[in-house]
Design a protein around this motif. Structure first.
Motif, PDB file in Angstrom:
ATOM      1  N   GLY A 113       1.785  -6.171  -0.222  1.00 17.91           N
ATOM      2  CA  GLY A 113       2.740  -5.839  -1.261  1.00 17.91           C
ATOM      3  C   GLY A 113       3.864  -4.914  -0.844  1.00 17.91           C
ATOM      4  O   GLY A 113       4.641  -4.461  -1.683  1.00 17.91           O
ATOM      5  N   GLY A 114       3.980  -4.643   0.464  1.00 20.36           N
ATOM      6  CA  GLY A 114       5.087  -3.842   0.965  1.00 20.36           C
ATOM      7  C   GLY A 114       6.258  -4.712   1.379  1.00 20.36           C
ATOM      8  O   GLY A 114       6.285  -5.917   1.112  1.00 20.36           O
ATOM      9  N   ARG A 115       7.216  -4.104   2.053  1.00 20.16           N
ATOM     10  CA  ARG A 115       8.404  -4.845   2.493  1.00 20.16           C
ATOM     11  C   ARG A 115       8.760  -4.460   3.926  1.00 20.16           C
ATOM     12  O   ARG A 115       8.809  -3.277   4.272  1.00 20.16           O
ATOM     13  CB  ARG A 115       9.597  -4.555   1.579  1.00 20.16           C
ATOM     14  CG  ARG A 115      10.875  -5.306   1.955  1.00 20.16           C
ATOM     15  CD  ARG A 115      11.953  -5.089   0.895  1.00 20.16           C
ATOM     16  NE  ARG A 115      12.441  -3.722   0.867  1.00 20.16           N
ATOM     17  CZ  ARG A 115      13.481  -3.264   1.584  1.00 20.16           C
ATOM     18  NH1 ARG A 115      14.136  -4.097   2.392  1.00 20.16           N
ATOM     19  NH2 ARG A 115      13.865  -1.999   1.490  1.00 20.16           N
ATOM     20  N   ASP A 162       9.262  -0.476   3.040  1.00 21.03           N
ATOM     21  CA  ASP A 162       8.526   0.024   1.873  1.00 21.03           C
ATOM     22  C   ASP A 162       7.037  -0.199   2.117  1.00 21.03           C
ATOM     23  O   ASP A 162       6.581  -1.352   2.137  1.00 21.03           O
ATOM     24  CB  ASP A 162       8.952  -0.721   0.599  1.00 21.03           C
ATOM     25  CG  ASP A 162      10.416  -0.502   0.257  1.00 21.03           C
ATOM     26  OD1 ASP A 162      10.869   0.651   0.373  1.00 21.03           O
ATOM     27  OD2 ASP A 162      11.091  -1.474  -0.114  1.00 21.03           O
ATOM     28  N   PRO A 164       3.100  -0.669   1.453  1.00 13.55           N
ATOM     29  CA  PRO A 164       2.437  -1.268   0.293  1.00 13.55           C
ATOM     30  C   PRO A 164       1.748  -0.219  -0.571  1.00 13.55           C
ATOM     31  O   PRO A 164       1.377   0.862  -0.092  1.00 13.55           O
ATOM     32  CB  PRO A 164       1.416  -2.226   0.917  1.00 13.55           C
ATOM     33  CG  PRO A 164       1.218  -1.747   2.309  1.00 13.55           C
ATOM     34  CD  PRO A 164       2.497  -1.104   2.723  1.00 13.55           C
ATOM     35  N   PRO A 165       1.575  -0.506  -1.850  1.00 13.96           N
ATOM     36  CA  PRO A 165       0.884   0.429  -2.743  1.00 13.96           C
ATOM     37  C   PRO A 165      -0.513   0.745  -2.212  1.00 13.96           C
ATOM     38  O   PRO A 165      -1.236  -0.145  -1.756  1.00 13.96           O
ATOM     39  CB  PRO A 165       0.803  -0.343  -4.068  1.00 13.96           C
ATOM     40  CG  PRO A 165       1.905  -1.361  -3.984  1.00 13.96           C
ATOM     41  CD  PRO A 165       2.005  -1.741  -2.545  1.00 13.96           C
ATOM     42  N   GLY A 166      -0.864   2.017  -2.259  1.00  7.29           N
ATOM     43  CA  GLY A 166      -2.196   2.429  -1.849  1.00  7.29           C
ATOM     44  C   GLY A 166      -2.388   2.607  -0.363  1.00  7.29           C
ATOM     45  O   GLY A 166      -3.459   3.043   0.075  1.00  7.29           O
ATOM     46  N   SER A 167      -1.387   2.279   0.436  1.00  6.61           N
ATOM     47  CA  SER A 167      -1.515   2.459   1.888  1.00  6.61           C
ATOM     48  C   SER A 167      -1.360   3.938   2.237  1.00  6.61           C
ATOM     49  O   SER A 167      -0.896   4.745   1.423  1.00  6.61           O
ATOM     50  CB  SER A 167      -0.463   1.630   2.623  1.00  6.61           C
ATOM     51  OG  SER A 167       0.845   2.061   2.283  1.00  6.61           O
ATOM     52  N   ARG A 168      -1.746   4.265   3.461  1.00  5.91           N
ATOM     53  CA  ARG A 168      -1.611   5.642   3.949  1.00  5.91           C
ATOM     54  C   ARG A 168      -0.706   5.628   5.180  1.00  5.91           C
ATOM     55  O   ARG A 168      -1.076   5.074   6.214  1.00  5.91           O
ATOM     56  CB  ARG A 168      -2.979   6.224   4.309  1.00  5.91           C
ATOM     57  CG  ARG A 168      -3.946   6.302   3.145  1.00  5.91           C
ATOM     58  CD  ARG A 168      -5.312   6.764   3.617  1.00  5.91           C
ATOM     59  NE  ARG A 168      -5.275   8.160   4.068  1.00  5.91           N
ATOM     60  CZ  ARG A 168      -6.281   8.738   4.733  1.00  5.91           C
ATOM     61  NH1 ARG A 168      -7.373   8.049   5.036  1.00  5.91           N
ATOM     62  NH2 ARG A 168      -6.185  10.005   5.086  1.00  5.91           N
ATOM     63  N   ILE A 183      -3.941   0.306   5.926  1.00  2.79           N
ATOM     64  CA  ILE A 183      -3.808  -0.554   4.753  1.00  2.79           C
ATOM     65  C   ILE A 183      -5.184  -1.124   4.433  1.00  2.79           C
ATOM     66  O   ILE A 183      -5.884  -1.605   5.330  1.00  2.79           O
ATOM     67  CB  ILE A 183      -2.809  -1.699   5.016  1.00  2.79           C
ATOM     68  CG1 ILE A 183      -1.411  -1.136   5.316  1.00  2.79           C
ATOM     69  CG2 ILE A 183      -2.756  -2.668   3.828  1.00  2.79           C
ATOM     70  CD1 ILE A 183      -0.447  -2.166   5.852  1.00  2.79           C
TER      71      ILE A 183
END
Length: 282
Positions: A113-115, A162, A164-168, A183
């Motif tokens: 879900g990142g870019r 960007d 992804p949501p929740g990644s570190r 991820i």
């Protein structure tokens, strides 16, 4: 015995171009390093960009997936990109540990879900300088053994823009916020670096020669002759790292890059901290 699936990120044209300057493909380079770091490893190579690629063994029989760099661009899409995204997604959803450098990071971030795309701050060619841990990277096992700041081989125009949501996000530098990342997707865990811990300096030199036009256009060398002179110096330093302190000094290259065991820390940490514990607990 550890079974590692090593996926070459290049399509056929990219692999052929790579072989014009190197004596082995990106996947073969990785496999050699993995066998050095884990003598009990069995590496199974695959080229998932190809339409006729067949996995040499089922994902359920693998202990981990490793994805190499590539000349492809995630943002451009197309079947060669989609097939690799599908493989990484399937591996993570199957609960496999996955490691990737450069292209591998961009693929993993995209499917989560990142870019990924062209880095607006510009490319990194040769070395990524002054990489530092983020707050999330402090104490993270991927970066065990790294000093407070380090350099690493790097060849890229694209990057994770960007996360992804929740990644570190574990490390970055002044050129790029995402130099290392964790991820999670399903039961799987991805660890990766935008830089290339797998590349020796002679391979960095070879990759620079392939990227000569881009290096000059980025203003990093005045012309291609200067680029080839720089690549020659990297090659010569690789050939005699202890006998050419003059080259190391002139190029600003420290033991974090020169010493293989230090340069490859992230790969070894992946094997020791993710792959082996998972296998031990079945």
């Amino acid at each position: 015995m550890v079974h590692l699936l090593v996926a070459d990120g290049n399509d056929r044209a990219g692999r052929a171009r790579h072989l014009t300057v190197c004596d082995r493909t990106s996947a073969e380079t990785y496999a050699g390093i993995l066998r050095t770091l884990a003598p009990d490893a069995v590496c199974h190579l695959v080229a998932p960009a190809d339409a006729d690629a067949v996995l040499p063994l089922a994902l359920a029989e693998c202990d981990a997936l490793v994805l190499t760099g590539s000349t492809l661009h995630v943002a451009e899409g197309g079947p060669a990109v989609t097939r690799q995204c599908e493989l990484v997604r399937a591996a993570l959803l199957a609960g496999l540990p996955v490691f990737g450098s450069c292209w591998g990071v961009q693929v993993a971030a995209t499917i989560a879900g990142g870019r990924a795309g062209r880095n607006p701050r510009g490319p990194e060619y040769g070395l990524a300088r002054a990489i530092r841990r983020s707050a999330a990277g402090a104490g993270h096992p991927l970066l065990d053994g790294r000093p407070p700041a380090w350099d690493a081989p790097a060849i890229h125009d694209d990057a994770v823009i960007d996360p992804p949501p929740g990644s570190r996000v574990l490390a970055g530098n002044d050129r790029l916020d995402v130099q290392a990342i964790e991820i999670r997707l399903g039961e799987g865990v991805f660890w990766g670096t935008q830089y290339h811990p797998e590349l020796d300096l002679d391979e960095v030199a070879a990759m620079l020669r392939l990227s000569a036009t881009g290096v000059v256009e980025a203003g990093l060398c005045r012309d291609e002759a200067a680029l080839h002179a720089y690549a020659d110096a990297l090659r010569d330093l690789h050939g005699d790292p202890e006998g050419r302190p003059d080259l190391a000094w002139r190029l600003g290259i420290t033991d974090e890059v020169l010493v293989p065991e230090r340069r490859r820390r992230e790969i070894k940490n992946f094997l020791d901290r993710l792959v082996r514990p998972r296998r031990a607990h079945g």
